[in-house]
Design a protein around this motif. Structure first.
Motif, PDB file in Angstrom:
ATOM      1  N   UNK A   1      66.280  47.601  41.174  1.00  0.00           N
ATOM      2  CA  UNK A   1      66.360  47.182  42.571  1.00  0.00           C
ATOM      3  C   UNK A   1      65.013  47.281  43.287  1.00  0.00           C
ATOM      4  N   UNK A   2      64.239  48.288  42.992  1.00  0.00           N
ATOM      5  CA  UNK A   2      63.008  48.540  43.746  1.00  0.00           C
ATOM      6  C   UNK A   2      61.750  48.063  43.023  1.00  0.00           C
ATOM      7  N   UNK A   3      61.759  48.115  41.681  1.00  0.00           N
ATOM      8  CA  UNK A   3      60.547  47.844  40.913  1.00  0.00           C
ATOM      9  C   UNK A   3      59.937  46.463  41.204  1.00  0.00           C
ATOM     10  N   UNK A   4      60.720  45.352  41.287  1.00  0.00           N
ATOM     11  CA  UNK A   4      60.093  44.049  41.540  1.00  0.00           C
ATOM     12  C   UNK A   4      59.316  43.995  42.849  1.00  0.00           C
ATOM     13  N   UNK A   5      59.828  44.633  43.870  1.00  0.00           N
ATOM     14  CA  UNK A   5      59.171  44.613  45.177  1.00  0.00           C
ATOM     15  C   UNK A   5      57.907  45.479  45.167  1.00  0.00           C
ATOM     16  N   UNK A   6      57.952  46.600  44.474  1.00  0.00           N
ATOM     17  CA  UNK A   6      56.776  47.459  44.371  1.00  0.00           C
ATOM     18  C   UNK A   6      55.655  46.727  43.635  1.00  0.00           C
ATOM     19  N   UNK A   7      55.982  46.107  42.496  1.00  0.00           N
ATOM     20  CA  UNK A   7      54.969  45.431  41.689  1.00  0.00           C
ATOM     21  C   UNK A   7      54.365  44.249  42.429  1.00  0.00           C
ATOM     22  N   UNK A   8      55.220  43.396  43.016  1.00  0.00           N
ATOM     23  CA  UNK A   8      54.718  42.220  43.731  1.00  0.00           C
ATOM     24  C   UNK A   8      53.874  42.629  44.935  1.00  0.00           C
ATOM     25  N   UNK A   9      54.305  43.660  45.660  1.00  0.00           N
ATOM     26  CA  UNK A   9      53.550  44.107  46.825  1.00  0.00           C
ATOM     27  C   UNK A   9      52.171  44.617  46.466  1.00  0.00           C
ATOM     28  N   UNK A  10      52.063  45.365  45.365  1.00  0.00           N
ATOM     29  CA  UNK A  10      50.765  45.904  44.959  1.00  0.00           C
ATOM     30  C   UNK A  10      49.801  44.793  44.559  1.00  0.00           C
ATOM     31  N   UNK A  11      50.267  43.856  43.749  1.00  0.00           N
ATOM     32  CA  UNK A  11      49.394  42.774  43.280  1.00  0.00           C
ATOM     33  C   UNK A  11      48.935  41.880  44.435  1.00  0.00           C
ATOM     34  N   UNK A  12      49.878  41.460  45.265  1.00  0.00           N
ATOM     35  CA  UNK A  12      49.523  40.590  46.384  1.00  0.00           C
ATOM     36  C   UNK A  12      48.735  41.345  47.450  1.00  0.00           C
ATOM     37  N   UNK A  13      48.981  42.645  47.573  1.00  0.00           N
ATOM     38  CA  UNK A  13      48.235  43.445  48.545  1.00  0.00           C
ATOM     39  C   UNK A  13      46.763  43.514  48.215  1.00  0.00           C
ATOM     40  N   UNK A  14      46.423  43.715  46.951  1.00  0.00           N
ATOM     41  CA  UNK A  14      45.017  43.768  46.558  1.00  0.00           C
ATOM     42  C   UNK A  14      44.357  42.408  46.759  1.00  0.00           C
ATOM     43  N   UNK A  15      45.082  41.316  46.491  1.00  0.00           N
ATOM     44  CA  UNK A  15      44.543  39.985  46.757  1.00  0.00           C
ATOM     45  C   UNK A  15      44.256  39.801  48.250  1.00  0.00           C
ATOM     46  N   UNK A  16      45.114  40.344  49.098  1.00  0.00           N
ATOM     47  CA  UNK A  16      44.907  40.254  50.548  1.00  0.00           C
ATOM     48  C   UNK A  16      43.676  41.047  50.986  1.00  0.00           C
ATOM     49  N   UNK A  17      43.447  42.195  50.357  1.00  0.00           N
ATOM     50  CA  UNK A  17      42.237  42.965  50.655  1.00  0.00           C
ATOM     51  C   UNK A  17      40.989  42.171  50.270  1.00  0.00           C
ATOM     52  N   UNK A  18      41.087  41.384  49.177  1.00  0.00           N
ATOM     53  CA  UNK A  18      39.967  40.526  48.806  1.00  0.00           C
ATOM     54  C   UNK A  18      39.656  39.504  49.881  1.00  0.00           C
ATOM     55  N   UNK A  19      40.691  38.928  50.487  1.00  0.00           N
ATOM     56  CA  UNK A  19      40.479  37.985  51.591  1.00  0.00           C
ATOM     57  C   UNK A  19      39.874  38.696  52.789  1.00  0.00           C
ATOM     58  N   UNK A  20      40.309  39.917  53.065  1.00  0.00           N
ATOM     59  CA  UNK A  20      39.748  40.684  54.177  1.00  0.00           C
ATOM     60  C   UNK A  20      38.259  40.948  53.968  1.00  0.00           C
ATOM     61  N   UNK A  21      37.869  41.217  52.732  1.00  0.00           N
ATOM     62  CA  UNK A  21      36.468  41.530  52.437  1.00  0.00           C
ATOM     63  C   UNK A  21      35.561  40.322  52.564  1.00  0.00           C
ATOM     64  N   UNK A  22      36.124  39.115  52.442  1.00  0.00           N
ATOM     65  CA  UNK A  22      35.283  37.906  52.437  1.00  0.00           C
ATOM     66  C   UNK A  22      35.477  37.019  53.663  1.00  0.00           C
ATOM     67  N   UNK A  23      36.415  37.348  54.552  1.00  0.00           N
ATOM     68  CA  UNK A  23      36.690  36.514  55.729  1.00  0.00           C
ATOM     69  C   UNK A  23      35.441  36.369  56.593  1.00  0.00           C
ATOM     70  N   UNK A  24      35.192  35.151  57.054  1.00  0.00           N
ATOM     71  CA  UNK A  24      33.971  34.885  57.819  1.00  0.00           C
ATOM     72  C   UNK A  24      34.235  34.423  59.244  1.00  0.00           C
ATOM     73  N   UNK A  25      35.501  34.277  59.626  1.00  0.00           N
ATOM     74  CA  UNK A  25      35.861  33.867  60.979  1.00  0.00           C
ATOM     75  C   UNK A  25      36.962  34.782  61.507  1.00  0.00           C
TER      76      UNK A  25
END
Length: 435
Positions: free
Chosen positions: A106-130
């Motif tokens: 019940x919980x594992x799919x949400x934990x895994x997807x959140x971690x992977x997509x969360x790190x990708x979002x941090x990548x966008x935060x690090x490179x955002x220019x506007x």
């Protein structure tokens, strides 16, 4: 830990609901072992480590880079939109996790997807220019990490028997404050280079969450037990009837008001130090690191000492009350600080208050949950008490900071929040089922 796979019970709504609620509590024979405790503590720490540096340091400095002329207004915009997304996200994902019938649990799919997509979002935060990209990046970060937390938060009530729940709740609750010290170390290590300061904590999160997913023997929901989907499910994800669960309601209100004070200081820490003591973006990193280290160490020491005392006394409310009162005093002292050393003292006092709070608050919450069969949903509702201050504080901050019309009035801002935190401390007295 018992090697039997945990299974879910039916949701309430039929005869025998009371028995089903009791059956949802893990039996005493299912006591969790050191491996599970270490893994969930590591996953919680890694999650907060990915978020804390961005919330307290790196996000503000990214705003400074992108919009230096309107940094305070822009930061308020970014924080408000992100908090609004978090306000929606965790409740929906938590309610959906209660209905997840995946063979992975019940919980594992949400934990895994959140971690992977969360790190990708941090990548966008690090490179955002506007400014627009910053808003999008932080909103995405809040969405994905709240997906992760929606799966992670219910694991304790799912897996841990009552005899271990209080102690383990205190340990995992402490991880957000340990992440403050870890975030301070990483910030001092990488700043002024913001890219690794943002991304390295994300990598740590991936590793720690990955280990936990391997250890976790997740609950599984039989598809036959899942009720039909109705739109009302999404609305119920934000509500617990306070008449039916008054202790939950008072505990919710107490946390909301006490967290208002915490958000006030952490969200505007960087700008306060720059405005009050004359630091620049190039020199602020080490100072913020010192503040966070002092706060983190105070939290850890206070939590270890006062948590053990709370268990020995078998009382929770006096510690929550004391923590709220002391937190209010720390905010007043911070508002009146005329030197960095005075502010350090306020930070240490605030850390002691936070340590006292976290040592008992998680255990108290676990004891007043309305239902053991809708843990994901109810934990999402309680999470609103953390998220709403993150939405409302940035919204009202410009009004309070503008009082007097001569620069940012942080004294008025902090003292107002101290009053709010004090009221929150008093609210805990209305909880009846916990001493």
């Amino acid at each position: 830990m018992d090697t039997t796979e945990p299974t879910a019970v039916a949701l309430p709504g039929s005869a025998g609901d009371t028995a089903k609620v009791r059956a949802a509590l893990p039996p005493e024979s299912a006591r969790v072992g050191p491996g599970f405790i270490a893994a969930i503590t590591g996953a919680s720490f890694g999650t907060w480590l990915a978020l804390v540096p961005a919330t307290t340091v790196t996000l503000a400095l990214r705003v400074e880079q992108v919009a230096p002329q309107r940094k305070a207004e822009t930061l308020s915009l970014v924080l408000t939109v992100g908090a609004a997304v978090a306000l929606v996200a965790q409740n929906i994902f938590g309610a959906l996790s209660d209905r997840t019938t995946s063979r992975f649990g019940m919980r594992r799919p949400w934990i895994a997807a959140g971690a992977l997509l969360g790190v990708a979002s941090l990548g966008l935060l690090a490179t955002a220019s506007t400014v627009g990209l910053l808003v999008l990046a932080w909103a995405s970060t809040q969405l994905t990490f709240n997906m992760l937390l929606a799966g992670l938060n219910p694991v304790l009530p799912d897996q841990v028997p009552a005899a271990q729940l209080g102690r383990l709740s205190a340990v995992t609750g402490l991880t957000s404050y340990l992440a403050i010290a870890g975030g301070a170390f990483l910030a001092q290590l990488f700043l002024p280079n913001l890219t690794p300061a943002i991304l390295v904590p994300g990598v740590v999160c991936l590793v720690t969450v990955g280990v936990f997913l391997i250890v976790l023997r997740d609950r599984r929901l039989d598809p036959a037990e899942r009720p039909p989907f109705r739109m009302g499910l999404l609305l119920r994800a934000y509500w617990v009837n306070p008449r039916k669960a008054p202790d939950f309601a008072w505990a919710w209100l107490s946390r909301f008001l006490v967290f208002w004070g915490s958000v006030t200081l952490t969200s505007y820490l960087t700008y306060f130090l720059m405005g009050r003591f004359g630091y620049t973006p190039d020199t602020i990193g080490p100072v913020v690191s010192q503040v966070l280290l002092i706060n983190g160490c105070s939290v850890v020491l206070a939590s270890l000492v006062l948590g053990a005392l709370s268990d020995r006394m078998r009382r929770r409310k006096p510690f929550v009350l004391t923590a709220g009162v002391v937190s209010a005093g720390a905010l007043v002292l911070a508002a009146l600080s005329t030197s960095l050393s005075m502010f350090f003292v306020a930070t240490a006092i605030g850390g002691i208050a936070a340590g006292c709070y976290v040592s008992v608050d998680q255990a108290l919450v676990a004891e007043v949950l309305p239902s053991r069969t809708e843990v994901g949903k109810d934990m999402g509702v309680f999470h609103l008490a953390n998220v709403l201050p993150q939405t409302l504080v940035p919204a009202v901050a410009p009004l309070l900071l503008a009082i007097g019309g001569h620069g940012a009035n942080y004294s008025a801002f902090f003292i107002t929040s101290a009053v709010v935190a004090l009221v929150g401390a008093l609210c805990i007295l209305r909880v009846r089922s916990v001493r």
